[in-house]
Enzyme design. Structure first.
Site, PDB file in Angstrom:
ATOM      1  N   GLU A   8      10.086  -1.170   3.272  1.00  0.00           N
ATOM      2  CA  GLU A   8       9.223  -1.098   2.088  1.00  0.00           C
ATOM      3  C   GLU A   8       9.515   0.146   1.256  1.00  0.00           C
ATOM      4  O   GLU A   8       9.414   0.118   0.038  1.00  0.00           O
ATOM      5  CB  GLU A   8       7.750  -1.112   2.513  1.00  0.00           C
ATOM      6  CG  GLU A   8       6.786  -1.226   1.350  1.00  0.00           C
ATOM      7  CD  GLU A   8       5.371  -1.519   1.800  1.00  0.00           C
ATOM      8  OE1 GLU A   8       4.435  -1.016   1.146  1.00  0.00           O
ATOM      9  OE2 GLU A   8       5.191  -2.250   2.798  1.00  0.00           O
ATOM     10  N   ASP A 102       5.929  -2.461   5.660  1.00  0.00           N
ATOM     11  CA  ASP A 102       4.753  -2.028   6.415  1.00  0.00           C
ATOM     12  C   ASP A 102       4.149  -3.202   7.167  1.00  0.00           C
ATOM     13  O   ASP A 102       4.033  -4.316   6.633  1.00  0.00           O
ATOM     14  CB  ASP A 102       3.707  -1.428   5.487  1.00  0.00           C
ATOM     15  CG  ASP A 102       4.087  -0.021   5.035  1.00  0.00           C
ATOM     16  OD1 ASP A 102       5.149   0.472   5.462  1.00  0.00           O
ATOM     17  OD2 ASP A 102       3.319   0.574   4.251  1.00  0.00           O
ATOM     18  N   TYR A 309       0.207   4.050  12.684  1.00  0.00           N
ATOM     19  CA  TYR A 309      -0.041   3.408  11.388  1.00  0.00           C
ATOM     20  C   TYR A 309      -1.482   3.648  10.940  1.00  0.00           C
ATOM     21  O   TYR A 309      -2.435   3.276  11.644  1.00  0.00           O
ATOM     22  CB  TYR A 309       0.237   1.917  11.509  1.00  0.00           C
ATOM     23  CG  TYR A 309       0.181   1.149  10.212  1.00  0.00           C
ATOM     24  CD1 TYR A 309       1.157   1.309   9.245  1.00  0.00           C
ATOM     25  CD2 TYR A 309      -0.856   0.248   9.966  1.00  0.00           C
ATOM     26  CE1 TYR A 309       1.114   0.594   8.058  1.00  0.00           C
ATOM     27  CE2 TYR A 309      -0.906  -0.472   8.776  1.00  0.00           C
ATOM     28  CZ  TYR A 309       0.084  -0.290   7.828  1.00  0.00           C
ATOM     29  OH  TYR A 309       0.038  -0.994   6.659  1.00  0.00           O
TER      30      TYR A 309
END
Length: 692
Positions: A8, A102, A309
């Site tokens: 990304e 992601d 994350y």
């Protein structure tokens, strides 16, 4: 050809290249003997604009509404066309496309839209990782998942994107066209604004009531303690004469301890952080906005590789992480954390189901530190957010905190006084996150004789509901308009919240950018334009946090394969059509300019003009030279206390306020006083205290 990896962001592509090794930089991509690696740099592809379907839809006209394309199409974002064409060319000869965007709804959408517009129809694998450390990336590539496993996630992402397009374009054009003023309306931003407007209207309508409390100081053999008078209705006394009568009745009299109760309270460690709870805590402690906290967390994840994350909505961990706990704890066992971590090594205590709960881990687990040691000095904001995450992770391994709570009822002349004490018995997890609030009492026992040493009356007023801060607004968005402080209860409600953890910060920033909302210190207030918009909207679904939250719940169900995308989009189309029809029935109004002043709160005692609220004060609207240059002002912040509009209104209309608490002297001492207007200036007035 080789498999093509699409990340990304360029920074993530570099992390992947370092982890897998052997990559050589080319023009716009990197290549190794096994892979071709490139980055999307965020969204390269977007939904087509209305005029891309029909030239008549370019003009904002009520006659062309509702706008519902027969089938949604995609196009490249102009400034990203070069990178898209590169990826399209790379995909042409690819034997496999690997989605390394992601690991979430938005990352899935970015990858799928690129492949769709590029015409790629080959096999797909998914890299699904929760941290960007070298070991996590290598493990992720060793365990690539079939792309079709995430088809439901992609469907939810696509429906969210198309649904927001339909609602945003149709409702915005309908209300803008009807009112002849640009009015931005959105599926999530509008009910969020409605929360703020509703709260502001509650505050404005609130009428404070005076009440009094009677506090006594008792002397006992082992020391002194304080108690508050109470009866079955509580501690508040609604007539000053009654308070004065109680003071006269008990002053200087003997009393006894009628009841004494000891109770042990067990306080479990708080749940680990998800993004929303992290943003709330950072706002509460440091005053950080949601977007500021998210930026710090993203830096810790992407740049420093120190946390997992961050855009997660889970506060739990899965069992497969248990073997990594010693390594994670060892990585943070440095500096200020070393002493806290050492008792947990080499074998950390077993965690309960309050922490390890695979049923409550969907895409990602809670935010925790990685196995990487912090190296270079972190920027202050990033360091503070990292400290929150590290301490919370350490604390879940510690035992509960134990308090001994004491409740004492003292009776004097048949009047009852309540005293509460609190003593820390076992610090437990509060060794890590800090313990405060001890209220120690001298040794007391039932029927102990005491003496009233002093008794005073305290005057106060009922308070309106507090304005939202970013922290409390995030909590309300998570609970679809319901403010819930209990962690477990909030967990049960969060699936139907307004927006997602990844989007809530952007929604709040959007409301500020379109000037529907302004910040005043930590508080968020709707502007007059924001309030007018909510007053104009005639479609309940656009205003109701619960109904809009129900949509988010349907999207979450879609991710699990329990909701039909076609039925969801049918519902969105019907709502967009209903919103347009409702907008046409709304009478035209004179819309305030963004950020314009509010209704006046009173008359200026200097010139007779209107006094209205602005960002820093309640000031006369005739302050400009051409209007007379009136200098009258009541500052919002006086001696460390924020003055409400109701209090300023009372000062203007009556020339004085009731006694207000919360002022701070230059010496740092708290005090209470009335505010009075004297020679058209605001001054303090200190009423004489009653009591002996």
């Amino acid at each position: 050809m080789k498999p093509v990896i699409i990340a990304e962001k360029a920074s993530v592509a570099r992390d992947i290249a370092r982890a897998l090794g052997g990559f050589v930089k080319q023009a716009g991509y990197m290549e190794s003997p096994e892979y071709i690696l490139t980055a999307a740099s965020g969204h390269l592809v977007t939904l087509k604009e209305p005029e891309d379907y029909d030239a008549r839809w370019k003009r904002w006209s009520l006659k062309t509404l509702p706008i519902v394309p027969p089938e949604f199409g995609l196009k490249t974002i102009p400034r990203q066309r070069r990178q898209f064409e590169l990826i399209k060319r790379l995909l042409r000869g690819a034997t496999l496309a690997i989605n390394a965007c992601d690991a979430g709804r938005e990352g899935e959408l970015i990858f799928r839209q690129i492949c769709e517009l590029a015409g790629y129809q080959g096999p797909v694998k998914r890299l699904w990782i929760s941290s960007l450390t070298t070991s996590a990336i290598r493990q992720g590539f060793a365990d690539l998942q079939p792309g079709e496993r995430y088809d439901n996630l992609a469907a939810a992402a696509r429906c969210r994107s198309q649904g927001d397009w339909l609602m945003g374009i149709n409702a915005t054009r309908a209300y803008t066209g009807r009112q002849k003023t640009l009015l931005s309306v959105g599926r999530v931003q509008t009910p969020t604004l409605a929360l703020l407007v509703s709260r502001e209207q509650e505050i404005r309508a609130f009428v404070p009531e005076d009440f009094w409390v009677v506090k006594a100081t008792f002397s006992a053999e082992a020391g002194e303690y304080q108690g508050r008078w109470f009866n079955k209705e509580g501690h508040r006394i609604w007539q000053e004469e009654q308070a004065e009568a109680i003071v006269r009745k008990v002053a200087g009299k003997p009393g006894r301890i009628a009841e004494l109760e000891h109770k042990e309270r067990r306080e479990n460690p708080p749940l680990l952080y998800d993004l929303t709870s992290l943003q709330r805590e950072a706002n509460k402690r440091f005053g950080y906005s949601a977007s500021r906290t998210l930026a710090a967390a993203q830096a810790l994840y992407e740049k420093h590789k120190l946390i997992t994350y961050p855009r997660t909505n889970s506060r739990f961990l899965s069992p497969d992480l248990i073997p990594s706990f010693p390594r994670r704890l060892q990585a943070i066992s440095v500096g200020q954390y070393a002493e806290l971590v050492q008792p947990l090594l080499p074998k950390p205590p077993r965690l309960s189901g309050r922490v390890i709960n695979p049923a409550k881990v969907t895409d990602h687990h809670a935010i925790i530190p990685t196995e990487k040691k912090a190296g270079a000095r972190l920027a202050s904001e990033v360091a503070r957010v990292y400290d929150l995450i590290v301490r919370r992770f350490i604390s879940v391994f510690y035992p509960p905190c134990l308090w001994q709570e004491t409740r004492v009822i003292t009776q004097v002349e048949a009047e009852s006084f309540e005293t509460k004490g609190k003593e820390l018995v076992q610090a437990g997890w509060r060794t890590v996150e800090g313990a405060s609030g001890e209220q120690l009492l001298p040794p007391l026992f039932p029927e102990l004789a005491v003496q009233v040493k002093d008794v005073i009356i305290g005057a106060d007023q009922t308070k309106p509901p507090a304005r939202y801060t970013e922290g409390s607004l995030l909590a309300a968005m998570e609970g679809a308009g319901t403010l819930v402080d209990d962690d477990e209860l909030r967990e049960a409600m969060k699936e139907g919240g307004l927006g997602t953890p990844a989007t809530r910060a952007a929604i709040i920033e959007r409301l500020k950018n379109v000037e529907y909302v302004r910040a005043e210190g930590k508080a968020l207030l709707p502007t007059e334009k924001g309030e007018q918009l909510i007053g104009l909207l005639a479609t309940p679904e656009l205003l109701s946090p619960e109904l809009t939250g129900h949509w988010e719940k349907r999207l979450a169900a879609m991710e699990r394969g329990e909701e039909d995308p076609a039925q969801f989009m049918d519902a969105v189309t019907k709502l967009a059509t209903t919103a347009v029809e409702a907008a046409l029935t709304v009478p035209r109004a004179e819309i305030a300019s963004a950020g314009s002043a509010r209704e006046p709160i009173g008359t200026c005692p200097l010139c007779g003009g209107e006094v209205a609220e602005n960002r820093k004060a309640f000031g006369c609207r005739n302050w400009k030279p051409e209007a007379g240059g009136c200098k009258f002002v009541i500052w919002k912040r006086i001696a460390g206390k924020n003055l409400s509009a109701n209090q300023a209104r009372e000062l203007l209309n009556k020339g004085r306020t009731r006694e207000l608490k919360g002022f701070t002297s230059k010496a740092g001492k708290k005090f209470a006083a009335r505010l009075v207007l004297k020679d058209n200036r605001v001054e303090f007035d200190f009423p004489a205290r009653k009591g002996k």
